[in-house]
Motif scaffolding. Structure first.
Motif, PDB file in Angstrom:
ATOM      1  N   PHE A 116       0.814  -1.207   0.000  1.00  0.00           N
ATOM      2  CA  PHE A 116       0.000   0.000   0.000  1.00  0.00           C
ATOM      3  C   PHE A 116       0.853   1.266   0.000  1.00  0.00           C
ATOM      4  O   PHE A 116       1.985   1.281   0.490  1.00  0.00           O
ATOM      5  CB  PHE A 116      -0.905   0.035   1.239  1.00  0.00           C
ATOM      6  N   VAL A 117       0.277   2.317  -0.538  1.00  0.00           N
ATOM      7  CA  VAL A 117       0.803   3.665  -0.371  1.00  0.00           C
ATOM      8  C   VAL A 117      -0.090   4.327   0.667  1.00  0.00           C
ATOM      9  O   VAL A 117      -1.320   4.384   0.491  1.00  0.00           O
ATOM     10  CB  VAL A 117       0.781   4.453  -1.691  1.00  0.00           C
ATOM     11  N   VAL A 118       0.507   4.805   1.750  1.00  0.00           N
ATOM     12  CA  VAL A 118      -0.279   5.208   2.915  1.00  0.00           C
ATOM     13  C   VAL A 118      -0.167   6.702   3.174  1.00  0.00           C
ATOM     14  O   VAL A 118       0.919   7.283   3.107  1.00  0.00           O
ATOM     15  CB  VAL A 118       0.176   4.438   4.175  1.00  0.00           C
ATOM     16  N   LEU A 142      -5.234   6.002   5.533  1.00  0.00           N
ATOM     17  CA  LEU A 142      -5.817   5.686   4.228  1.00  0.00           C
ATOM     18  C   LEU A 142      -4.741   5.013   3.377  1.00  0.00           C
ATOM     19  O   LEU A 142      -3.739   5.634   2.993  1.00  0.00           O
ATOM     20  CB  LEU A 142      -6.323   6.952   3.548  1.00  0.00           C
ATOM     21  N   ALA A 143      -4.942   3.734   3.089  1.00  0.00           N
ATOM     22  CA  ALA A 143      -3.975   2.937   2.336  1.00  0.00           C
ATOM     23  C   ALA A 143      -4.486   2.754   0.907  1.00  0.00           C
ATOM     24  O   ALA A 143      -5.598   2.270   0.700  1.00  0.00           O
ATOM     25  CB  ALA A 143      -3.781   1.578   3.017  1.00  0.00           C
ATOM     26  N   SER A 144      -3.673   3.140  -0.049  1.00  0.00           N
ATOM     27  CA  SER A 144      -4.097   3.086  -1.455  1.00  0.00           C
ATOM     28  C   SER A 144      -3.358   1.990  -2.218  1.00  0.00           C
ATOM     29  O   SER A 144      -2.182   1.728  -1.973  1.00  0.00           O
ATOM     30  CB  SER A 144      -3.814   4.433  -2.132  1.00  0.00           C
ATOM     31  N   LYS A 145      -4.087   1.368  -3.136  1.00  0.00           N
ATOM     32  CA  LYS A 145      -3.485   0.378  -4.041  1.00  0.00           C
ATOM     33  C   LYS A 145      -3.290   1.062  -5.379  1.00  0.00           C
ATOM     34  O   LYS A 145      -4.254   1.233  -6.142  1.00  0.00           O
ATOM     35  CB  LYS A 145      -4.399  -0.832  -4.182  1.00  0.00           C
ATOM     36  N   GLN A 146      -2.092   1.481  -5.651  1.00  0.00           N
ATOM     37  CA  GLN A 146      -1.856   2.254  -6.865  1.00  0.00           C
ATOM     38  C   GLN A 146      -1.876   1.352  -8.097  1.00  0.00           C
ATOM     39  O   GLN A 146      -1.340   0.242  -8.081  1.00  0.00           O
ATOM     40  CB  GLN A 146      -0.524   2.989  -6.767  1.00  0.00           C
ATOM     41  N   ALA A 147      -2.513   1.866  -9.134  1.00  0.00           N
ATOM     42  CA  ALA A 147      -2.580   1.115 -10.380  1.00  0.00           C
ATOM     43  C   ALA A 147      -1.184   1.014 -11.001  1.00  0.00           C
ATOM     44  O   ALA A 147      -0.378   1.931 -10.912  1.00  0.00           O
ATOM     45  CB  ALA A 147      -3.530   1.806 -11.342  1.00  0.00           C
ATOM     46  N   LYS A 148      -0.910  -0.115 -11.630  1.00  0.00           N
ATOM     47  CA  LYS A 148       0.383  -0.307 -12.286  1.00  0.00           C
ATOM     48  C   LYS A 148       0.470   0.567 -13.530  1.00  0.00           C
ATOM     49  O   LYS A 148      -0.484   0.696 -14.310  1.00  0.00           O
ATOM     50  CB  LYS A 148       0.563  -1.780 -12.659  1.00  0.00           C
ATOM     51  N   GLN A 149       1.609   1.186 -13.678  1.00  0.00           N
ATOM     52  CA  GLN A 149       1.826   2.078 -14.831  1.00  0.00           C
ATOM     53  C   GLN A 149       2.119   1.248 -16.088  1.00  0.00           C
ATOM     54  O   GLN A 149       2.773   0.231 -16.021  1.00  0.00           O
ATOM     55  CB  GLN A 149       2.969   3.049 -14.537  1.00  0.00           C
TER      56      GLN A 149
END
Length: 275
Positions: free
Chosen positions: A238-240, A268-275
């Motif tokens: 996650f990106v937090v 708030l933990a985000s699941k970043q989309a793969k580039q």
């Protein structure tokens, strides 16, 4: 027959609990405190929370005995009202468009969120591992956070409010949350944590309930988080970002009126989309 009988018992107990809360709300009615989850005013909120030495010694945030913690009418806690404030004042969440999984849903918060999805009820899923006395509504799904029965990338938002400290296999739980999140999906992951602990302390061997209270501050907790909580979420992919109350667009008089815990952060933990 036994299952049906148990269900009827739970239903009766749940209805009696609701009646008690309505009566209690009438007794405590007033104008000093406001609960946004049941939309009523009260002359006072009730004290609540565990009172163990470890929680005081380590200044644990999100736990411990607290004044004005519990709404007498709907039994929402300061933690529930904090998340309500966040959900209403942060543009990263859009009801009812976002598909949401609410794990171990707090009854008052569950009812409020469910209303936000009245036009799109299929987008809101709530689940709990087991029915705890008369606490949960019987229409809530039974699920295991370490083995979620949902396809990959199903939800845009997952919320687990003070759940992870109960889960022995934390890495599996986080992996499952990450798996079911859509790309760019977000998870609100709240835990009790100590700003005095560099690292999380965990149950390394089977403990009694009394030992867990002594080490973690509650009989059914298996760890007490430290300042490394964000790092643990980051390791899970996650990106937090953490939000303090003063970062939310909420009036201070309003925050005082709803009696939230000013020290508790929203993670708030985000699941970043793969580039």
């Amino acid at each position: 027959m036994a299952t049906e009988k148990s269900r009827k018992t739970l239903m009766i107990g749940y209805k009696l609990r609701q009646f008690k809360l309505r009566l209690q709300g009438i007794i405590y009615s007033g104008r000093k405190y406001y609960c946004p989850l049941c939309n009523k005013f009260y002359r006072k909120f009730l004290d609540g929370g565990e009172d163990h030495a470890v929680l005081r010694r380590l200044k644990v945030i999100g736990a411990g005995r607290r004044p004005n913690m519990v709404c007498p009418g709907c039994h929402s806690t300061d933690r529930d009202r904090l998340l309500h404030t966040f959900l209403c004042n942060n543009n990263s969440v859009s009801f009812p468009k976002v598909s949401m999984l609410h794990i171990a849903p707090e009854p008052a918060l569950y009812k409020w969120i469910k209303k936000q999805y009245h036009s799109n009820p299929a987008n809101y899923t709530a689940g709990v591992k087991y029915h705890e006395g008369f606490y949960y509504d019987l229409d809530i799904n039974l699920i295991d956070i370490t083995s979620l029965p949902y396809d990959d990338e199903t939800f845009g938002l997952v919320m687990a409010n003070h759940v992870l400290e109960h889960i022995k296999d934390e890495s599996k739980a986080l992996s499952e949350i990450f798996r079911v999140l859509k790309p760019d999906g977000k998870a609100i992951l709240q835990v009790p944590w100590s700003p005095l602990l560099d690292e999380t302390i965990e149950e390394m061997k089977p403990m009694s309930e009394k030992e867990r209270e002594e080490y973690f501050g509650q009989h059914d907790h298996v760890r007490l988080y430290g300042r490394d909580f964000v790092e643990r979420l980051t390791r899970a992919g996650f990106v937090v970002r953490s939000y303090a109350l003063n970062e939310l667009d909420a009036d201070q008089d309003y925050l005082n009126c709803i009696a939230v815990n000013a020290d508790e952060l929203v993670f708030l933990a985000s699941k970043q989309a793969k580039q």
